[in-house]
Design an enzyme around this catalytic site. Structure first.
Site, mmCIF file in Angstrom:
data_model
loop_
_atom_site.group_PDB
_atom_site.id
_atom_site.type_symbol
_atom_site.label_atom_id
_atom_site.label_comp_id
_atom_site.label_asym_id
_atom_site.label_seq_id
_atom_site.Cartn_x
_atom_site.Cartn_y
_atom_site.Cartn_z
ATOM 1 C CG ASP A 128 -2.010 1.054 1.156
ATOM 2 O OD1 ASP A 128 -2.270 1.566 0.051
ATOM 3 O OD2 ASP A 128 -2.580 1.386 2.212
ATOM 4 C CG HIS A 171 -3.611 -0.100 9.111
ATOM 5 N ND1 HIS A 171 -4.579 0.823 8.798
ATOM 6 C CD2 HIS A 171 -2.606 0.141 8.240
ATOM 7 C CE1 HIS A 171 -4.183 1.574 7.780
ATOM 8 N NE2 HIS A 171 -2.984 1.186 7.426
ATOM 9 C CD GLN A 239 -2.881 -1.390 4.498
ATOM 10 O OE1 GLN A 239 -3.837 -1.595 3.754
ATOM 11 N NE2 GLN A 239 -2.184 -0.262 4.473
ATOM 12 C CG ASP A 271 -2.258 6.496 7.068
ATOM 13 O OD1 ASP A 271 -2.357 7.203 6.062
ATOM 14 O OD2 ASP A 271 -2.656 5.318 7.130
ATOM 15 C CD GLU A 313 -5.086 10.021 5.287
ATOM 16 O OE1 GLU A 313 -5.411 9.827 4.110
ATOM 17 O OE2 GLU A 313 -5.134 9.121 6.150
ATOM 18 C CG HIS A 383 -0.104 9.439 -1.272
ATOM 19 N ND1 HIS A 383 -0.417 10.456 -0.398
ATOM 20 C CD2 HIS A 383 -0.517 8.300 -0.689
ATOM 21 C CE1 HIS A 383 -0.991 9.930 0.671
ATOM 22 N NE2 HIS A 383 -1.062 8.631 0.534
ATOM 23 C CG ASP A 384 -4.227 8.518 -0.717
ATOM 24 O OD1 ASP A 384 -3.731 7.439 -1.091
ATOM 25 O OD2 ASP A 384 -4.259 8.872 0.477
#
Ligand code: GLC
Length: 632
Positions: A128, A171, A239, A271, A313, A383-384
């Site tokens: 990921d 996670h 994850q 995150d 985030e 990046h997403d």
């Protein structure tokens, strides 16, 4: 200065005590509520206190000095000269050891904050993009060692550049030592995760949970034959969600956080924070306990490493996002930064429709003019993927159908809508909900790729203007603008990811290209090139912004009504003056009545971005296609 080593230690311990006193209530009022009834609470409390003192004793001298500096200048991250740059180590410069040689390039652009994308040791690919961490104490070996990491943060600090790193709180990789022990049946570690003997509870939870990666990783739980357990896996199968109801998880994560702080990290990017707390019958997102946990983590840092701030985030709706910046009882005590997802979504939405009414409504109705000890991380791309976070209610206010508008945006940015200038790819299409997200670089989404392919000079000009308008917007609306690697050189989509087996299933790699250093040379040498126009444009925006005191994040942002659907306008109000920023989201010329500017306090009409006085034609100020003007 204390004379002997012993008195020096005592002096330092005294500083720790003062900081502990300062944040005592912020910390323990949360932990009491979260864990007060846990049988191990007393043991946990002592262990946490010991861990904090130990981390403080280990804290290097130069970082303690930075702590003091930032205690004295708590607005350091809100100042108008703050500008960030986000990159993957390998894609930008290969290894951590090579970061220092790239700092001139970044400083030249006006950057004083760098985000090293996930750099802790991940599981082997697929991981990921590094967000599946198997060891929080080690650096990804492909990037270097912990020593290289410290050398890189030191080099940045010496140049006045802050370093942000990702810390995945929700996670760990299933290969993490804790997960491996949990899987072997060690009860201590089984309690670090959310494991179930049968699917009774998972099924009950699923009724209200949403799908994050519906194509790649449907469902929120995974069955493991070897240990005969269902495990909570919100994101990918590899994850494993942590059980934050266990105080031991808090303690472990606090230690990891302080270790990173002591290695020279300035900004911790937490995150996927919305997912940290689970409650039956809910979406298990943004539960009140998430905010308690985040306030407590913030307090731990304020005690041991006050130079460090937290970026949270949470890619959720405005009403759900704002609390991550500390609202209500958490005011001024939670995140210092959070991504302004709405601004990003509204920018692309207004650009596709040449209509800013939805944007004006959302920005004005949902966002307070200012925040306590906090501000936004503003951005156009990261990046997403882009999820079209436009609610049906907000769309209806401006006469739009939410579902149709979101579908239009996906089609437009995929390039499928007739007349679209854009080129992107879908990400995780969910046929059940009709939800389609989008991948693509800033330049490709803004029309540059199609324009270059067609060799169309006029379309190229418009794409460059769209890119620059977007950057002027994120530089002026309040917060730290984050430039995503390559956007300063207008990098277009990278289709090569389709040939990389570990990436091919995930279209987000479309906008994670390799850095184009040849393009950076072109930007310097060929001033008419697209690279030079975008590079100099963004550089100019950041340089101008740094000198405008009204852009300090503590000063309010006021959203203005222009009465002209093509124009989005905001004012930054400081006690000593205002700046009115106007953006034309259409590809046609339009005008603002001069009286409008006067009404908003602008009597001289100087565009401080272009540096020119603004011409007025019989009471109207002409506004060019995709213009960005900062009136002062
Ligand atoms: C965050 C990251 C994203 C990742 C997810 C799971 O949203 O930005 O890239 O897939 O968390 O860790």
């Amino acid at each position: 200065m204390p004379a002997t080593k012993k008195t020096a230690i005592e002096f330092n311990d005294r500083i720790f005590d003062l900081r502990r006193e300062r944040s005592h209530d912020d910390l323990w009022s949360m932990l009491d509520r979260l864990y007060g009834t846990h049988p191990d609470y007393a043991k946990f409390s002592k262990a946490l206190d010991r861990a904090m003192r130990a981390a403080w004793r280990d804290r290097p001298e130069d970082l303690r000095l930075l702590d003091l500096k930032r205690d004295l200048e708590p607005d350091w991250f809100q100042r108008p000269d703050m500008a960030g740059y986000v990159f993957y180590i390998d894609r930008f410069c290969g290894t951590l050891a090579r970061v220092p040689e790239k700092l001139d390039y970044l400083a030249d652009l006006g950057i004083n904050y760098v985000h090293f994308m996930p750099c802790l040791k991940p599981r082997p690919a697929p991981n990921d993009g590094g967000y599946s961490v198997m060891d929080y104490g080690k650096i990804n070996p492909a990037y270097g060692t912990m020593d290289d990491f410290e050398a890189a943060t030191t080099a940045c600090r010496e140049r006045g550049i802050s370093v942000c790193v990702d810390m995945v709180l929700n996670h760990t990789a299933k290969e993490h030592a804790w997960a491996k022990k949990a899987r072997r049946g060690d009860p201590k570690y089984a309690d670090y995760y959310l494991m179930f003997d049968d699917d009774t509870l998972p099924k009950q939870y699923e009724r209200t949970l949403v799908e994050i990666f519906p194509n790649d990783a449907p469902g929120n739980f995974t069955w493991y034959d070897d240990c005969q357990k269902w495990v909570w896996t919100t994101f990918n199968e590899h994850q494993w969600d942590l059980n934050w109801a266990n105080p031991q998880v808090f303690l472990e994560m606090a230690k990891i956080m302080l270790n990173l702080a002591n290695r020279g990290v300035d900004v911790l990017r937490f995150d996927a924070v919305a997912f940290m707390w689970k409650r039956m019958g809910t979406r298990c997102q943004s539960e009140p306990e998430c905010h308690m946990l985040l306030q407590a983590l913030r307090a731990v840092c304020r005690i041991v490493a006050p130079a460090v701030i937290h970026l949270e985030e949470a890619i959720v709706s405005p009403a759900e996002m704002l609390p991550y910046l500390g609202r209500g009882e958490h005011d001024g005590r939670e995140g210092n930064l959070a991504y302004h997802n709405s601004l990003m979504v509204q920018f692309w939405s207004a650009l596709a429709s040449s209509d800013t009414q939805l944007m004006t409504y959302v920005m004005g109705a949902h966002f307070p003019p200012n925040l306590t000890n906090a501000t936004y991380a503003t951005y156009l791309r990261c990046h997403d993927d882009i999820g079209w976070a436009v609610t049906d209610e907000d769309a209806a206010v401006v006469g739009l159908n939410g579902h149709l508008h979101r579908a239009f945006l996906s089609d437009f940015y995929e390039g499928a809508f007739p007349g679209s200038f854009s080129k992107g790819e879908l990400f995780q299409y969910n046929p059940e909900t009709g939800d389609k997200r989008i991948s693509g670089t800033c330049a490709s989404l803004a029309g540059l790729e199609k324009a270059l392919d067609a060799n169309d000079a006029a379309a190229t000009d418009r794409a460059v203007d769209r890119i620059l308008m977007g950057h002027a917007l994120i530089a002026s609306s309040g917060g730290i603008p984050l430039i995503y690697m390559g956007d300063e050189l207008a990098l277009t989509n990278d289709y090569g990811y389709h040939d990389v087996p570990a990436h091919a299933h995930d279209s987000r790699w479309l906008h994670r290209p390799m850095m184009d250093w040849a393009g950076a040379d072109i930007a310097r040498t060929d001033l008419n090139s697209v690279q030079a126009r975008v590079w100099n444009g963004i550089r100019g925006i950041l340089a101008r912004r740094a000198g405008v005191r009204e852009f300090h994040a503590a000063y309010p942002t006021e959203i203005l009504q222009t009465g002209n659907a093509a124009l989005f306008a905001l004012a930054r109000r400081a006690p000593f003056g205002s700046v009115v920023c106007v953006y034309n989201f259409s590809d046609y010329w339009t005008a603002l009545p001069q009286s409008w500017l006067v009404q908003h306090g602008m009597t001289h009409h100087v565009d401080i971005l272009s540096g020119g006085a603004v011409a007025s034609d019989r009471g109207a100020v002409p506004i060019a296609p995709y213009a960005r003007a900062w009136f002062s």
